[in-house]
Design an enzyme around this catalytic site. Structure first.
Site, PDB file in Angstrom:
ATOM      1  N   ASP A 140      62.580  -4.101 -58.784  1.00  0.00           N
ATOM      2  CA  ASP A 140      62.216  -5.413 -58.250  1.00  0.00           C
ATOM      3  C   ASP A 140      60.733  -5.332 -57.895  1.00  0.00           C
ATOM      4  O   ASP A 140      60.359  -4.759 -56.870  1.00  0.00           O
ATOM      5  CB  ASP A 140      63.090  -5.712 -57.027  1.00  0.00           C
ATOM      6  N   HIS A 179      65.358  -6.601 -50.672  1.00  0.00           N
ATOM      7  CA  HIS A 179      65.400  -8.050 -50.426  1.00  0.00           C
ATOM      8  C   HIS A 179      66.784  -8.551 -50.846  1.00  0.00           C
ATOM      9  O   HIS A 179      67.406  -7.975 -51.738  1.00  0.00           O
ATOM     10  CB  HIS A 179      64.306  -8.687 -51.292  1.00  0.00           C
ATOM     11  N   LYS A 196      53.826 -15.111 -56.034  1.00  0.00           N
ATOM     12  CA  LYS A 196      53.339 -14.054 -55.135  1.00  0.00           C
ATOM     13  C   LYS A 196      52.041 -13.455 -55.675  1.00  0.00           C
ATOM     14  O   LYS A 196      51.462 -12.555 -55.064  1.00  0.00           O
ATOM     15  CB  LYS A 196      54.394 -12.966 -54.993  1.00  0.00           C
ATOM     16  N   CYS A 229      64.443 -12.252 -45.452  1.00  0.00           N
ATOM     17  CA  CYS A 229      65.461 -12.095 -46.521  1.00  0.00           C
ATOM     18  C   CYS A 229      65.780 -10.625 -46.744  1.00  0.00           C
ATOM     19  O   CYS A 229      65.973 -10.181 -47.892  1.00  0.00           O
ATOM     20  CB  CYS A 229      65.011 -12.734 -47.829  1.00  0.00           C
ATOM     21  N   GLN A 276      56.894  -7.594 -55.045  1.00  0.00           N
ATOM     22  CA  GLN A 276      55.768  -7.234 -54.167  1.00  0.00           C
ATOM     23  C   GLN A 276      54.920  -6.110 -54.777  1.00  0.00           C
ATOM     24  O   GLN A 276      53.971  -5.648 -54.145  1.00  0.00           O
ATOM     25  CB  GLN A 276      56.287  -6.777 -52.794  1.00  0.00           C
TER      26      GLN A 276
HETATM   27  N1  PMP Z   1      62.223  -9.265 -54.033  1.00  0.00           N
HETATM   28  C1  PMP Z   1      61.252  -9.127 -53.134  1.00  0.00           C
HETATM   29  C2  PMP Z   1      60.825  -7.742 -52.735  1.00  0.00           C
HETATM   30  C3  PMP Z   1      60.630 -10.251 -52.600  1.00  0.00           C
HETATM   31  O1  PMP Z   1      59.667 -10.111 -51.693  1.00  0.00           O
HETATM   32  C4  PMP Z   1      61.063 -11.533 -53.016  1.00  0.00           C
HETATM   33  C5  PMP Z   1      60.451 -12.789 -52.426  1.00  0.00           C
HETATM   34  N2  PMP Z   1      60.304 -12.776 -51.034  1.00  0.00           N
HETATM   35  C6  PMP Z   1      62.073 -11.618 -53.965  1.00  0.00           C
HETATM   36  C7  PMP Z   1      62.631 -10.474 -54.461  1.00  0.00           C
HETATM   37  C8  PMP Z   1      62.564 -12.943 -54.459  1.00  0.00           C
HETATM   38  O2  PMP Z   1      61.560 -13.606 -55.175  1.00  0.00           O
HETATM   39  P1  PMP Z   1      61.707 -15.135 -55.584  1.00  0.00           P
HETATM   40  O3  PMP Z   1      62.129 -15.868 -54.360  1.00  0.00           O
HETATM   41  O4  PMP Z   1      60.355 -15.509 -56.068  1.00  0.00           O
HETATM   42  O5  PMP Z   1      62.743 -15.193 -56.670  1.00  0.00           O
END
Ligand code: PMP
Length: 412
Positions: free
Chosen positions: A206, A129, A232, A370, A209
């Protein structure tokens, strides 16, 4: 992980816990398949936040009055629950942040930036991401160091040998998703951490998910940093966690300065607070933490093992049903997956497809998720992504498939 899992309930009961799922959209009962972007909240989370706001709200830590004590207890109680949830060895290792993004930026600026010397490198993978790409690009630019990218294969799996080939004695940190948000791939994080440990490279997982869908024990994974977001996993937006190994956090300088992260301030010298407060400058998101704690309670009552098993079975069902839709093309077919399936249908643009599904009451995410480098790897500008949570069921999948058939009719 100490709370004993509740006895198996029917998934329909879980669904009934989520008020937002009782509505219709465009005259059709809502089918919510966008939990990877943000999950819906159960009544227990909504009520916990409302009750805090109504009765207990005050600023934390320094107040002597009753409401401030209550707010502090609630906020610090959330930290204890989160420590238990991921089995960190100490509450000092749980830094409350506004989400995964902030947590990764904190590690980039506070752990990596002071350490990186010209010639050093950071290693990530092609399926990350943007939150696990751009903070490393920034710190590499700031320090004149290199960001290396491990390849993924056509199924959307990290080529582990390719990753290992990039790690050398100059690697300061390896950053990798537990589960890819665009592809659903579950990475073999324990193996990767073991490999890095032998080479003295720190590892950040990270887990944005990962935590909502799999049982996570940071001591078993043995990583140095693990990051995740409340929204999430049925909690409020603007909440998250940086788990960090205590010895590493202790040695890191503060990232942001302000109230609460200090012990004493003079114009000559300021001394910093102990962990984890050293990394929590300013008034935190107290009501968010209350909701986050209620979300953890909710997940623990059901049990992460039960959730993972239920979702795994439903994911298999979704994949097999989608495979039967003429003209479908899957993006992401890893052997180990969680929650997500990305796809394209014929040559319909993903946004057009998403809009047609929405008109049938089916919410999916469309676009690059993203994760633009993932899209570039597969030669597409975006995909449709259906993502599952424990409140979904086979009817939701059947509604998705029917909506896709309808889209094919419309586009002829
Ligand atoms: N890493 C992953 C794998 C994600 O799916 C996301 C959110 N789509 C993020 C990081 C970023 O998370 P946040 O926007 O809650 O900071």
């Amino acid at each position: 992980m100490s709370t004993a899992p509740a006895p198996l309930r029917d998934a329909a009961d879980w669904r009934a816990d989520f008020p937002a799922l009782r509505q219709s959209v465009h005259g059709r009962p809502l089918v919510y398949l966008d939990s990877a972007a943000s999950a819906q909240q159960p009544g227990a989370v909504i009520d916990a936040v409302a009750s805090y706001q109504r009765e207990d709200h005050a600023n934390v830590h320094r107040g002597v009055h009753t409401l401030s004590h209550r707010a502090t207890e609630a906020y610090e109680g959330a930290r204890d629950k989160l420590r238990d949830f991921v089995n960190a060895s100490s509450r000092s290792e749980i830094v409350l942040t506004k989400g995964t993004t902030e947590a990764i930026n904190l590690v980039a600026q506070s752990y990596c930036r002071p350490r990186l010397q010209p010639g050093d490198n950071i290693v990530i993978t092609h399926l990350e991401h943007h939150a696990n790409i751009v903070p490393w690009q920034l710190v590499c630019e700031q320090t004149g160091t290199e960001l290396k990218i491990a390849p993924i294969n056509d199924r959307g799996e990290v080529e582990v040998d390719g990753l290992y080939g990039l790690i050398d004695e100059k690697t300061v940190l390896v950053g990798i998703a537990h589960v890819s948000n665009a592809l659903g791939t579950v990475n073999p994080v324990e193996d990767i951490v073991a490999y890095c440990r032998d080479r003295e490279a720190a590892v950040l997982i990270d887990g944005a998910q990962g935590v909502p869908h799999l049982p996570v024990d940071v001591q078993t994974i043995d990583c140095d940093f693990y990051t995740f977001s409340g929204h999430k996993m049925f909690g409020p937006t603007g909440t998250g966690v940086l788990y960090g190994r205590e010895a590493l956090l202790d040695a890191m300088p503060p990232w942001q300065g302000g109230g609460d992260m200090i012990l004493e301030v003079t114009f000559d010298k300021t001394t910093y607070n102990e962990l984890p407060y050293k990394f929590e400058a300013g008034t935190p998101n107290i009501s968010g933490a209350v909701g986050f704690a209620a979300a953890v309670d909710y997940l623990q009552r059901i049990g992460m093992r039960q959730i993972a098993d239920y979702e795994h079975e439903l994911h298999d069902y979704m994949v097999s049903r989608l495979r039967g839709v003429d003209g479908i093309r899957f993006i992401g077919e890893a052997t180990r997956k969680a929650s997500v399936q990305s796809f394209l249908l014929d040559d319909i643009h993903s946004h057009d497809l998403g809009t047609i599904l929405d008109h049938q009451g089916v919410a999916v995410r469309t676009g690059h998720h993203c994760a633009m480098p993932v899209m570039q790897r597969f030669g597409v500008s975006g995909t449709c992504r259906a993502s599952l949570a424990l409140y979904n069921n086979r009817d939701d999948v059947d509604r998705l498939v029917a909506a896709l058939e309808k889209a094919r009719e419309i586009f002829g």
